[in-house]
Design a protein around this motif. Structure first.
Motif, PDB file in Angstrom:
ATOM      1  N   TRP A  82       0.799  -1.217   0.000  1.00  7.70           N
ATOM      2  CA  TRP A  82       0.000   0.000   0.000  1.00  7.70           C
ATOM      3  C   TRP A  82       0.834   1.271   0.000  1.00  7.70           C
ATOM      4  N   THR A  83       1.828   1.350   0.887  1.00  8.09           N
ATOM      5  CA  THR A  83       2.588   2.598   1.046  1.00  8.09           C
ATOM      6  C   THR A  83       3.303   2.981  -0.239  1.00  8.09           C
ATOM      7  N   SER A  84       3.967   2.019  -0.869  1.00 12.17           N
ATOM      8  CA  SER A  84       4.701   2.349  -2.104  1.00 12.17           C
ATOM      9  C   SER A  84       3.736   2.656  -3.245  1.00 12.17           C
ATOM     10  N   TRP A  85       2.634   1.889  -3.343  1.00  8.62           N
ATOM     11  CA  TRP A  85       1.656   2.155  -4.411  1.00  8.62           C
ATOM     12  C   TRP A  85       1.020   3.526  -4.219  1.00  8.62           C
ATOM     13  N   ARG A  86       0.607   3.816  -2.999  1.00  6.04           N
ATOM     14  CA  ARG A  86      -0.061   5.095  -2.718  1.00  6.04           C
ATOM     15  C   ARG A  86       0.853   6.273  -2.997  1.00  6.04           C
ATOM     16  N   GLY A  87       2.146   6.123  -2.691  1.00  5.89           N
ATOM     17  CA  GLY A  87       3.079   7.230  -2.890  1.00  5.89           C
ATOM     18  C   GLY A  87       3.081   7.765  -4.308  1.00  5.89           C
ATOM     19  N   ARG A  88       2.961   6.851  -5.279  1.00  8.11           N
ATOM     20  CA  ARG A  88       2.905   7.318  -6.670  1.00  8.11           C
ATOM     21  C   ARG A  88       1.482   7.648  -7.095  1.00  8.11           C
ATOM     22  N   ALA A  89       0.508   6.879  -6.613  1.00  8.29           N
ATOM     23  CA  ALA A  89      -0.878   7.076  -7.045  1.00  8.29           C
ATOM     24  C   ALA A  89      -1.428   8.424  -6.600  1.00  8.29           C
ATOM     25  N   VAL A  90      -0.940   8.953  -5.482  1.00  8.41           N
ATOM     26  CA  VAL A  90      -1.478  10.209  -4.966  1.00  8.41           C
ATOM     27  C   VAL A  90      -0.939  11.424  -5.732  1.00  8.41           C
ATOM     28  N   GLU A  91       0.137  11.246  -6.475  1.00  6.97           N
ATOM     29  CA  GLU A  91       0.779  12.403  -7.122  1.00  6.97           C
ATOM     30  C   GLU A  91      -0.149  13.173  -8.068  1.00  6.97           C
ATOM     31  N   PRO A  92      -0.922  12.521  -8.946  1.00  7.35           N
ATOM     32  CA  PRO A  92      -1.833  13.306  -9.799  1.00  7.35           C
ATOM     33  C   PRO A  92      -2.851  14.116  -8.993  1.00  7.35           C
ATOM     34  N   LEU A  93      -3.348  13.554  -7.869  1.00 12.08           N
ATOM     35  CA  LEU A  93      -4.279  14.296  -7.019  1.00 12.08           C
ATOM     36  C   LEU A  93      -3.598  15.498  -6.381  1.00 12.08           C
ATOM     37  N   VAL A  94      -2.333  15.329  -5.979  1.00 11.14           N
ATOM     38  CA  VAL A  94      -1.571  16.438  -5.399  1.00 11.14           C
ATOM     39  C   VAL A  94      -1.416  17.559  -6.424  1.00 11.14           C
ATOM     40  N   ARG A  95      -1.057  17.191  -7.649  1.00 13.37           N
ATOM     41  CA  ARG A  95      -0.868  18.222  -8.690  1.00 13.37           C
ATOM     42  C   ARG A  95      -2.184  18.916  -9.004  1.00 13.37           C
ATOM     43  N   GLU A  96      -3.286  18.159  -9.034  1.00 13.73           N
ATOM     44  CA  GLU A  96      -4.586  18.788  -9.280  1.00 13.73           C
ATOM     45  C   GLU A  96      -4.944  19.750  -8.149  1.00 13.73           C
ATOM     46  N   ALA A  97      -4.671  19.345  -6.912  1.00 12.97           N
ATOM     47  CA  ALA A  97      -4.968  20.211  -5.772  1.00 12.97           C
ATOM     48  C   ALA A  97      -4.174  21.515  -5.851  1.00 12.97           C
ATOM     49  N   LEU A  98      -2.898  21.419  -6.172  1.00  9.97           N
ATOM     50  CA  LEU A  98      -2.072  22.628  -6.272  1.00  9.97           C
ATOM     51  C   LEU A  98      -2.572  23.540  -7.395  1.00  9.97           C
ATOM     52  N   ALA A  99      -2.979  22.940  -8.505  1.00 10.14           N
ATOM     53  CA  ALA A  99      -3.499  23.749  -9.615  1.00 10.14           C
ATOM     54  C   ALA A  99      -4.744  24.525  -9.185  1.00 10.14           C
ATOM     55  N   ARG A 100      -5.534  23.932  -8.288  1.00  6.64           N
ATOM     56  CA  ARG A 100      -6.742  24.597  -7.801  1.00  6.64           C
ATOM     57  C   ARG A 100      -6.430  25.628  -6.713  1.00  6.64           C
ATOM     58  N   LEU A 101      -5.397  25.361  -5.914  1.00  6.83           N
ATOM     59  CA  LEU A 101      -5.084  26.231  -4.774  1.00  6.83           C
ATOM     60  C   LEU A 101      -4.361  27.518  -5.178  1.00  6.83           C
ATOM     61  N   LEU A 102      -3.438  27.385  -6.123  1.00  8.26           N
ATOM     62  CA  LEU A 102      -2.546  28.512  -6.430  1.00  8.26           C
ATOM     63  C   LEU A 102      -3.223  29.552  -7.310  1.00  8.26           C
ATOM     64  N   PRO A 103      -2.835  30.828  -7.176  1.00 11.46           N
ATOM     65  CA  PRO A 103      -1.734  31.336  -6.349  1.00 11.46           C
ATOM     66  C   PRO A 103      -2.124  31.472  -4.884  1.00 11.46           C
ATOM     67  N   ASP A 104      -1.100  31.402  -4.031  1.00 13.12           N
ATOM     68  CA  ASP A 104      -1.313  31.714  -2.621  1.00 13.12           C
ATOM     69  C   ASP A 104      -0.168  32.618  -2.157  1.00 13.12           C
ATOM     70  N   ALA A 105      -0.011  32.766  -0.867  1.00  9.96           N
ATOM     71  CA  ALA A 105       1.001  33.701  -0.349  1.00  9.96           C
ATOM     72  C   ALA A 105       2.423  33.230  -0.652  1.00  9.96           C
ATOM     73  N   LYS A 106       2.584  31.932  -0.950  1.00  8.73           N
ATOM     74  CA  LYS A 106       3.944  31.403  -1.124  1.00  8.73           C
ATOM     75  C   LYS A 106       4.331  31.148  -2.574  1.00  8.73           C
ATOM     76  N   LEU A 107       3.344  30.753  -3.391  1.00  5.56           N
ATOM     77  CA  LEU A 107       3.649  30.348  -4.761  1.00  5.56           C
ATOM     78  C   LEU A 107       2.739  31.054  -5.758  1.00  5.56           C
ATOM     79  N   PRO A 108       3.245  31.285  -6.987  1.00  5.06           N
ATOM     80  CA  PRO A 108       2.402  31.891  -8.023  1.00  5.06           C
ATOM     81  C   PRO A 108       1.477  30.858  -8.646  1.00  5.06           C
ATOM     82  N   ALA A 109       0.498  31.335  -9.386  1.00  9.86           N
ATOM     83  CA  ALA A 109      -0.324  30.428 -10.191  1.00  9.86           C
ATOM     84  C   ALA A 109       0.552  29.812 -11.273  1.00  9.86           C
ATOM     85  N   ALA A 110       0.301  28.556 -11.578  1.00  7.73           N
ATOM     86  CA  ALA A 110       1.069  27.871 -12.614  1.00  7.73           C
ATOM     87  C   ALA A 110       0.098  27.291 -13.634  1.00  7.73           C
TER      88      ALA A 110
END
Length: 472
Positions: A351-379
């Motif tokens: 589970w741990t190794s599979w999840r580590g890679r499987a979660v990456e697309p969700l992380v990138r989607e979340a950042l695309a929705r969150l940014l810009p914020d006080a730390k990072l620009p919109a990308a």
């Protein structure tokens, strides 16, 4: 899913469209059309049935079968019998032998003094390579249906065919509003199941946000409890949803199924997929990858960089299908003979190794929705970077465009472990890989399930931060 979690916005959209039909009763063309698409089992039919029932408007719900043109027309007569359109009997008794005739009778059966709803489910089953059905639909809409106060809802699971229905040069172009129904997002999954932020991401990776599977997850239950129960029931939604979807999407395409299984097992490159799919040749593999990409079942991605690359990688686009292909599909015989405990043990082990890679697309989607914020620009583009030999891999690359960027905006690493924070060793590795990608000191970002334990980061995000990307 009794409270219809997460679909409020979509119901409001359909309510507004029906309101526009009612408001146009005195006009020449009060009819409106919505083209609703989404992957199988995301709840499209359920959403529309719920909308039609609560609207109070008379409605007809028709579901194509794809068996044959004759069978589909017979099904229309059958569905008309259970409809509450005032003149539905016309359609039930006419038994039309062509879609031209069927639409004529349907138009005659629609009330002229109040708004009604007509739903056509699985529309891609009716579409043909020559575009005959689309032409018939267009003529019927322009000549008769649009002159009635009707909301016509066309539903389809074949995403590429539904997009084609409204594309330039096709008969029905610009005659309807496009609407996409996605799976429940991680925040909706977490809210529905009563889970904390980190557990919500786990549940999203296992269920893919599919309402039917989420409905089987006991409120507040951990991943292990849910999986133990689901794996002991051979007809649980978790086990059967993928096979039913694949059977509907790829009835004859055995090679595409083999290629999908290879990607689901973890292979990402063209050469390795070919080998895992039984030594498939380049041409049939390209054909299968094209089918899978067109159907949005897999994503084909290139590294985001200022330099061009041909090192394409493939992944299963839907998290649930990715989980099923890796852990459940290969174990179905074992599960059916009552040994789901063995399957669960294998999931826990990997589970741990599979999840580590499987979660990456969700992380990138979340950042695309969150940014810009006080730390990072919109990308505008957020992807990843890798080299052919994998000696350099960067989980997150934000850029002004992709895959070939003019400017890189930040790089980041995802560390998604239970009890291990992002530390100075992880930061040193990220700096090393950044130097291989660009000489510029672009900001460095950590995304960690268990927090950070180092200085020198420009931004850091945890599960709760990411979950805020989807307002619940």
């Amino acid at each position: 899913m009794g409270d219809f979690m997460g679909r409020t916005r979509e119901l409001e959209t359909l309510d507004r469209e029906l309101g526009k039909v009612a408001a146009g009763l005195d006009g020449e063309r009060p009819g409106r059309c919505v083209m609703l698409r989404g992957r199988r089992r995301v709840g499209k039919s359920r959403l529309v049935e719920r909308f039609a029932e609560r609207s109070g408007a008379p409605f007809l719900f028709y579901a194509a079968t794809g068996a044959s043109p004759k069978a589909d027309l017979e099904r229309l007569s059958q569905d008309a019998q259970s409809s509450n359109l005032p003149l539905a009997g016309l359609l039930a008794s006419a038994r039309p032998d062509s879609w031209d005739a069927a639409f004529d009778v349907l138009a005659a059966a629609l009330p002229h003094d109040r708004a009604s709803v007509v739903v056509m489910d699985e529309v891609p089953y009716l579409m043909d390579a020559e575009g005959a059905f689309e032409g018939t639909l267009q003529r019927a809409w322009d000549r008769a249906l649009e002159t009635k106060p009707v909301l016509l809802i066309l539903i389809g699971s074949d995403l590429s065919m539904m997009e084609a229905l409204n594309s330039y040069g096709r008969p029905f172009h610009q005659r309807g509003r496009e609407m996409v129904l996605g799976p429940l997002n991680p925040a909706e999954v977490g809210g529905m199941l009563g889970l904390d932020a980190a557990s919500a991401f786990d549940a999203a990776l296992i269920t893919g946000g599919l309402p039917l599977i989420c409905a089987d997850w006991p409120h507040g239950a951990g991943m292990g409890d849910f999986l133990s129960a689901a794996l002991s029931d051979p007809v649980s939604a978790l086990l059967v949803s993928a096979e039913r979807s694949l059977a509907a999407e790829f009835p004859q395409q055995v090679q595409a199924r083999a290629v999908l299984s290879a990607i689901g097992s973890g292979e990402r490159t063209f050469t390795n997929i070919a080998r895992a799919a039984g030594g498939l040749g380049a041409t049939p593999l390209q054909r299968s990858l094209g089918i899978l990409t067109d159907k949005r079942v897999i994503a084909a991605e290139l590294p985001v960089s200022t330099r061009p690359s041909k090192d394409r990688r493939y992944r299963v686009a839907d998290p649930y299908l990715r989980f099923w292909l890796r852990f459940l599909g290969p174990a179905m015989e074992e599960i059916e003979r009552g040994r789901g405990d063995l399957t669960l043990g294998r999931i826990r082990e990997n589970w741990t190794s599979w999840r580590g890679r499987a979660v990456e697309p969700l992380v990138r989607e979340a950042l695309a929705r969150l940014l810009p914020d006080a730390k990072l620009p919109a990308a505008p583009a957020i992807g990843a970077y890798w080299t052919r030999t994998n000696d350099v891999e960067i989980d997150i690359v934000g850029a002004d465009r992709g895959p070939i960027a003019k400017e890189l905006l930040f790089v980041g690493s995802v560390k998604w472990l239970e009890n291990s924070p992002f530390d100075r060793h992880d930061l040193a590795a990220l700096h090393h890989h950044r130097a291989a990608l660009t000489p510029d000191p672009v900001p460095v970002v950590a995304v960690s399930r268990s927090g950070t334990d180092c200085k020198g980061l420009d931004a850091a995000y945890g599960p709760a931060d990411l979950l805020a990307a989807w307002p619940s």
